[in-house]
Design an enzyme around this catalytic site. Structure first.
Site, short mmCIF file in Angstrom:
data_model
loop_
_atom_site.label_atom_id
_atom_site.label_comp_id
_atom_site.label_asym_id
_atom_site.label_seq_id
_atom_site.Cartn_x
_atom_site.Cartn_y
_atom_site.Cartn_z
N CYS A 144 14.43 10.94 -8.01
CA CYS A 144 15.76 10.57 -8.50
C CYS A 144 16.51 9.67 -7.52
CB CYS A 144 16.57 11.83 -8.79
SG CYS A 144 16.52 13.07 -7.47
N GLY A 199 13.95 6.12 2.73
CA GLY A 199 13.74 4.70 3.06
C GLY A 199 12.28 4.30 2.84
N HIS A 224 23.96 13.57 -6.93
CA HIS A 224 23.96 13.06 -5.55
C HIS A 224 25.02 11.94 -5.43
CE1 HIS A 224 19.94 14.83 -5.23
NE2 HIS A 224 19.47 14.00 -6.14
#
Ligand code: NAD
Length: 363
Positions: A144, A199, A224
């Site tokens: 997600c 990342g 989030h």
């Protein structure tokens, strides 16, 4: 079903049930069925929706389903045999174990973000690398957070060219129905060692992006939030950045006038629109937050609904892998129309395949 791509859903939890519903809305796909481990409320609801239910361990679970009054169409292996492609939405690590079954049956499979990139060698985001998945046997749809980051990073990189991205992710501690992981009465650096895995996960889709991430887990289940800082080549105007993001219906710029100030507001909008399960599949970028400094550093906040943003990506991944579509923009537009993405139209206005309903970026 004859000329539609037949899709089997192995794993019917938070992600699996949403992918199943989305597949059922596509006019070029047919849902073969869903695999369940036990007859819980989700199995009863799936039966009411007319989905064929297959048992994961049919020999053991079959009698349990029968006793619960639920008809089983067979084992999950039988379900997979009937399918052209499997979506494996089982918990982290189980998908890797299931791969041997898909290999044995010669079926292409999509895995979700809990699995490692190495399992498939291809990690997918529709906007960023649709073409890489065309005709492939195994592909992983990234998680997600990574899906939302890929959408945003791709939009900015293709418009301006990214020098470096730094993102702090404030992560929901658990999904709303999860009683195993919460409540958490703390802010938890997760992981404490930096950088976080997000990342490198973005780089599994776009290897050329220089990005560093950090993540903090907080006591909420709604969504989030990402605090994003991206330096680009040149110094675009703020309006250039807004326009670049606006091009993508899966990135929703929340106008200040909406009065949406938090993840609670973002999710309430999904409920007010009457979207299934109250989902918000778009990245919700606060337009007010978008800023550019004199050195070309772009900053913004975005909210990410963890339960649903990967759903349209799964649908496009099915099209790419099975050859249903070779053009990412056409596939994405079709998916978006069918799911009501990028529009303020109340859900009740959508016919099953949303024919004739144009997805327009809502603002
Ligand atoms: P979940 O626990 O909600 O659902 C998994 C389902 O699979 C459950 O119904 C479980 O009973 C079933 N299952 C367990 N073992 C099985 C087996 N051997 N065969 C078939 N079914 C089995 O999990 P989820 O949150 O939907 O996550 C699924 C995948 O999606 C994971 O890789 C996860 O990392 C990823 N993902 C989750 C989220 C999220 O926020 N929940 C977001 C994006 C990606």
């Amino acid at each position: 079903m004859a000329d539609k791509i037949k899709v089997a859903l192995n794993g019917y939890g938070t992600i699996g049930k949403r992918v199943a519903d989305a597949v059922a809305r596509q006019d070029d796909m047919a849902l073969v069925g869903i695999a369940k481990t036990r007859p819980d409320y989700e199995a009863y609801v799936a039966a009411e929706k007319g989905y064929d239910i297959y048992a994961v361990d049919a020999a053991k679970a079959g009698p349990v389903f029968k006793e619960a009054g639920l008809q089983i169409a067979g084992s999950n292996e039988e379900m997979i045999r009937k399918a052209d492609i499997v979506v494996d939405a089982t918990p982290k690590g189980i998908g890797a174990k299931n791969k041997a079954l898909y290999e044995k049956l010669g079926k292409p499979a999509i895995f979700e973000g809990g699995e490692k990139h190495e399992l498939t060698g291809i990690s997918f985001n529709a906007a960023a690398n649709f073409d890489e998945a065309i005709g492939k046997q195994y592909v992983r749809v990234v998680s997600c957070n990574t899906s939302a980051l890929c959408r945003l990073v791709y939009a900015i990189d293709s418009a301006f060219g990214i020098r470096h991205a730094h993102v702090t992710l404030v992560r929901r501690a658990a999904d709303p129905d999860d009683i195993k992981k919460g409540p958490v009465n703390a802010i938890v650096p997760d992981p404490i060692t930096l950088p976080s895995h997000h990342g490198p996960d973005v780089q599994s889709v776009m290897p050329h992006i220089d990005i560093v991430t950090a993540a903090l887990k907080v006591p909420t289940t709604l969504a989030h939030v990402h605090s994003v800082s991206i330096s680009v080549k040149g110094t675009p105007l703020r309006q250039d950045v807004v326009d670049a993001l606006r091009k993508w219906p899966r990135i929703w710029l929340i106008p200040p006038l909406y009065g949406i100030k938090s993840t609670a507001g973002v999710m309430e909008l999904g409920r007010v629109l009457g979207r299934p399960k109250g989902d918000m599949m778009e990245n919700a970028v606060w337009e007010e937050s978008v800023s550019v400094d004199k050195n070309g550093n772009i900053s913004l906040f975005q909210a990410v609904h963890q339960e649903s943003d990967v759903i349209p990506e799964n649908i496009d991944c099915i099209r790419a892998m099975t050859g249903l579509a070779k053009d990412k923009l056409k596939s994405m537009a079709k998916t978006d129309r069918s799911l009501g993405i990028g529009t303020l139209k109340p859900w009740r206005d959508f016919p099953p395949h949303a024919e004739g309903v144009e997805a327009v970026t809502a603002r």
